[in-house]
Design an enzyme around this catalytic site. Structure first.
Site, mmCIF file in Angstrom:
data_model
loop_
_atom_site.group_PDB
_atom_site.id
_atom_site.type_symbol
_atom_site.label_atom_id
_atom_site.label_comp_id
_atom_site.label_asym_id
_atom_site.label_seq_id
_atom_site.Cartn_x
_atom_site.Cartn_y
_atom_site.Cartn_z
ATOM 1 N N ASP A 70 25.749 65.509 55.827
ATOM 2 C CA ASP A 70 24.464 65.265 56.470
ATOM 3 C C ASP A 70 24.582 65.315 57.995
ATOM 4 O O ASP A 70 25.658 65.108 58.573
ATOM 5 C CB ASP A 70 23.926 63.883 56.085
ATOM 6 C CG ASP A 70 23.539 63.809 54.617
ATOM 7 O OD1 ASP A 70 23.715 64.819 53.911
ATOM 8 O OD2 ASP A 70 23.068 62.740 54.183
ATOM 9 N N HIS A 224 29.297 63.008 56.228
ATOM 10 C CA HIS A 224 28.550 63.397 57.434
ATOM 11 C C HIS A 224 29.412 64.305 58.295
ATOM 12 O O HIS A 224 30.603 64.044 58.476
ATOM 13 C CB HIS A 224 28.126 62.164 58.242
ATOM 14 C CG HIS A 224 27.132 61.295 57.523
ATOM 15 N ND1 HIS A 224 27.517 60.402 56.545
ATOM 16 C CD2 HIS A 224 25.773 61.192 57.637
ATOM 17 C CE1 HIS A 224 26.444 59.774 56.083
ATOM 18 N NE2 HIS A 224 25.379 60.241 56.727
#
Length: 730
Positions: A70, A224
């Protein structure tokens, strides 16, 4: 106007892209729930589809891992993660933030080129559960535009920022997910949230990612690739793959693992062009914001340095001039107090050898007054010129330049042999001045506007510097007569700070660019040498002074030669006057541009004066509205401390310089209370004048002469001066 609008849009776009403008904090989530999370979703798999109207959850097949990343792409960490995945032949899914896609389109293309897939993570990483529906849809649509511009694709996948496992969904989050699903998105949550954003260390990330290892479960793993230091994430991905690959796990994309249609959909050329426009605008906005921050800092430093230089050189000028006056006074007292405007043999002022006859201390003077429709003030102007303590002969030549009012009749009514009236057809101020110069009899010529009043000692102080044969012209000290209203006070402050401090500095540096039309004196022979008053620019006083400076002779400033002038009484008239001044000054600068590369006095003038004028009278004012707009943007959307402190420091520095300048001119400092207000109206008006002048010059348009309506202030002012005594320098 258009430029300001474009700048504002770009600043707002950059603020929006960085979640500064329109930010919706997580604690802004609405209280209550728009609907209960369906049990099939809360207890189901992490991939939710509403293709047929009903929510359906899917889980990953056994021993199938979908690594999802992400918040990217990030120029540092995304490439390092891609390198790890490529070494191990693994593929993953990247949920990208649209604004970051626009910043790094090349990384988006690399992700797709290496076999990975891309999903939407909104455009600004906004919490979809905390924003209105229009904002949520805008976030997803802009992300699709950014993907279209960067890689020519749209995506079917979407993950909501701040979401995690299905059993952690709240009612508002499910409402946002359901609306996205109804728009055709496959909503992706996660099975294993590594919480690597909290930097638990490589071991902690690996432990969270392998939570179901012993049961051979498949999983969607959330990681992430942006948002800070992701070194732990990069190392953890390496370990996860090395640990699970020998056990038969495969690492692939979500759509391939679940046998869904491909996440990426090719877009049409118009959609790609629209996306490219969005990317270009955002990158331009980002560059602009950084540049504006730098310009704001540089402009602040430049203005502070300029004020310091003005004050320092003004101090030097005052010490030099007044020290010379004290030496003259001592010599006169030793000689018995005989009044002479300069001493014999003074090497700076006398211009002759000891023992020789000094030049005439009071040479004849011709005062030339060009007048066009000056009936309101011409009587006061002529009366002040006649009421002088100058011991020599003074003739006053009024050149009526085709006036349509009573200007000529008023001058004719002054039946004195030293006052001459010349009537001519209207031909403009330069032509009128040249007509007066042609009939004048004296070598020393004083050029005066028809809206100006002299004090009794003005002519004497104006002529005194000509005792030095190196002096070709003298600039007097112009004062604002109509300073009663706030506009008058603003112009008064500008004249004292912006004009007279500048002239002290130019006098020290020997590069005076302007002898003002309101009060200036010239040698007739020098005017003949430069061809008289030029008429090919709208700032004939600046053009003439620059031509005189290029002869190598001196142009000096005399602080005691006071002239009171009527300034514009409305913003419209002020705009017209300053528009002409600014445009004409730029014409004169362009006309004398070669002085920058010339030698001698001309080169000294060009290299010292023209760059200064270019920076502080053209470039900085040209960019000042943009800098002000950026400061306002910072005040509203960024940390307001910096712009407030800079503005306060700027006003304080101006006030200090203004107080010193007013003190030098013997003026009270009371008008300085209007200085903060001046920053919000007057300063912006002057900057816009520069902008319009530059645009006019670039378009090649020819600006006409703008006349200013007179109110007769000087007639009243002259009466007060006669009853109250001289006003000004003390």
């Amino acid at each position: 106007m258009l430029g300001g609008l474009v700048l504002a849009v770009l600043l707002l776009l950059d603020g929006f892209a960085n979640n500064i403008v329109g930010e919706a904090p997580r604690d802004a989530r609405p209280v209550g729930s728009p609907g209960t999370v369906p049990a099939a979703v809360a207890s189901g798999g992490p991939v939710v589809s509403l293709a047929d109207g009903a929510p359906r959850s899917r889980r990953m097949p056994p021993k199938t891992i979908a690594l999802t990343f992400d918040d990217g792409p990030d120029p540092e960490w995304t490439p390092r993660l891609l390198d790890v995945l490529r070494r191990h032949g693994a593929r993953a899914t990247f949920f990208t933030v649209g604004a970051r896609v626009a910043e790094h389109p090349e990384l988006t293309r690399r992700v797709l080129r290496e076999g990975h897939e891309i999903g939407s993570h909104t455009y600004t990483h906004v919490d979809l559960a905390a924003v209105p529906r229009w904002r949520a849809r805008l976030e997803l649509d802009l992300t699709q535009r950014a993907l279209a511009g960067a890689a020519g694709v749209h995506t079917r996948l979407m993950r909501m920022p701040y979401s995690s496992r299905p059993d952690g969904l709240t009612g508002p989050e499910w409402g946002a997910a359901r609306r996205a699903g109804e728009d055709g998105y496959v909503v992706v949550l996660t099975d294993r949230d590594t919480e690597d954003w909290a930097r638990p260390g490589t071991t902690g990330i690996v432990r969270a990612a392998l939570a179901g290892e012993r049961r051979d479960e498949g999983a969607v793993v959330m990681l992430h690739d942006s948002g800070g230091d992701r070194a732990g994430t990069v190392a953890a991905v390496e370990q996860i793959i090395r640990r699970l690959r020998p056990q038969g796990y495969r690492f692939t994309t979500l759509t391939e693992a679940l046998d869904l249609p491909a996440a990426q959909v090719r877009v049409s050329a118009p959609e790609r062009a629209f996306g490219w426009t969005l990317i270009t605008a955002q990158r331009a906005a980002s560059t602009l914001t950084g540049t504006m921050g730098l310009l704001l800092a540089l402009a602040g430093i430049a203005y502070v340095l300029r004020l310091l230089a003005l004050v320092l050189l003004a101090h030097v000028h005052v010490r030099r001039v007044r020290g010379r006056e004290r030496r003259r006074g001592r010599r006169q007292r030793r000689r018995g107090g005989a009044h002479r405007p300069w001493p014999d043999g003074d090497p700076f002022v006398g211009g002759h050898e000891p023992g020789e006859m000094p030049p005439d201390p009071f040479p004849p003077v011709s005062v030339i007054v060009p007048a066009y429709n000056e009936e309101a003030n011409i009587a006061a102007t002529v009366a002040s010129l006649l009421d002088t303590d100058y011991p020599g002969t003074v003739e006053v030549i009024v050149v009526d330049d085709g006036s349509t009012d009573r200007t000529a009749l008023i001058v004719e009514s002054i039946a004195l042999p030293t006052v001459h009236l010349i009537r001519r057809r209207n031909g403009g101020k330069p032509s009128a001045l040249n007509t007066g110069i042609g009939v004048a009899r004296a070598e020393i010529l004083v050029l005066v506007d028809g809206d100006t009043v002299f004090q009794r000692d003005t002519v004497r102080h104006l002529v005194a510097p000509f005792a030095d044969p190196r002096v070709a012209a003298v600039s007097g000290n112009t004062k604002v007569a109509n300073r009663g209203g706030i506009l008058g006070r603003w112009q008064h402050i500008e004249y004292v700070i912006g004009f007279n401090l500048d002239r002290r500095m130019f006098d020290i540096l020997r590069c005076m660019p302007t002898v003002p039309g309101a009060i200036g004196a010239f040698r007739r022979s020098v005017l003949a040498q430069v061809g008289g008053v030029p008429d090919d620019t709208l700032a004939e006083d600046t053009d003439l002074t620059m031509a005189v400076c290029r002869t190598g002779l001196r142009v000096v400033y005399e602080e005691k030669a006071l002239a009171w002038t009527e300034t514009p009484s409305s913003l419209r008239q002020l705009w017209r006057q300053r528009y002409r001044w600014c445009y004409g000054t730029m014409q004169a600068m362009w006309k004398h541009r070669r002085s920058v590369i010339e030698h001698g006095g001309s080169g000294r003038f060009g290299r010292r004066c023209l760059p200064y004028m270019m920076v502080f009278q053209v470039l900085l004012p040209l960019f000042a509205p943009a800098i002000d707009l950026f400061a306002l943007y910072g005040l509203l959307f960024l940390d307001p401390t910096v712009p407030v402190l800079m503005w306060t420091a700027f006003v304080a520095a101006q006030a200090a310089a203004g107080a010193y300048a007013l003190w030098l001119d013997g003026e009270p400092i009371r008008p300085l209370w209007t200085l903060p207000l001046q920053q919000f109206v007057y300063r912006q008006l002057m900057y816009l004048v520069v902008v319009q002048s530059v645009v006019t010059a670039l378009l090649g348009a020819r600006l006409g002469w703008h006349t200013i309506r007179r109110t007769g202030t000087l007639a009243d002012f002259r009466g007060r001066e006669q009853s109250e005594g001289p006003v000004g320098y003390t």
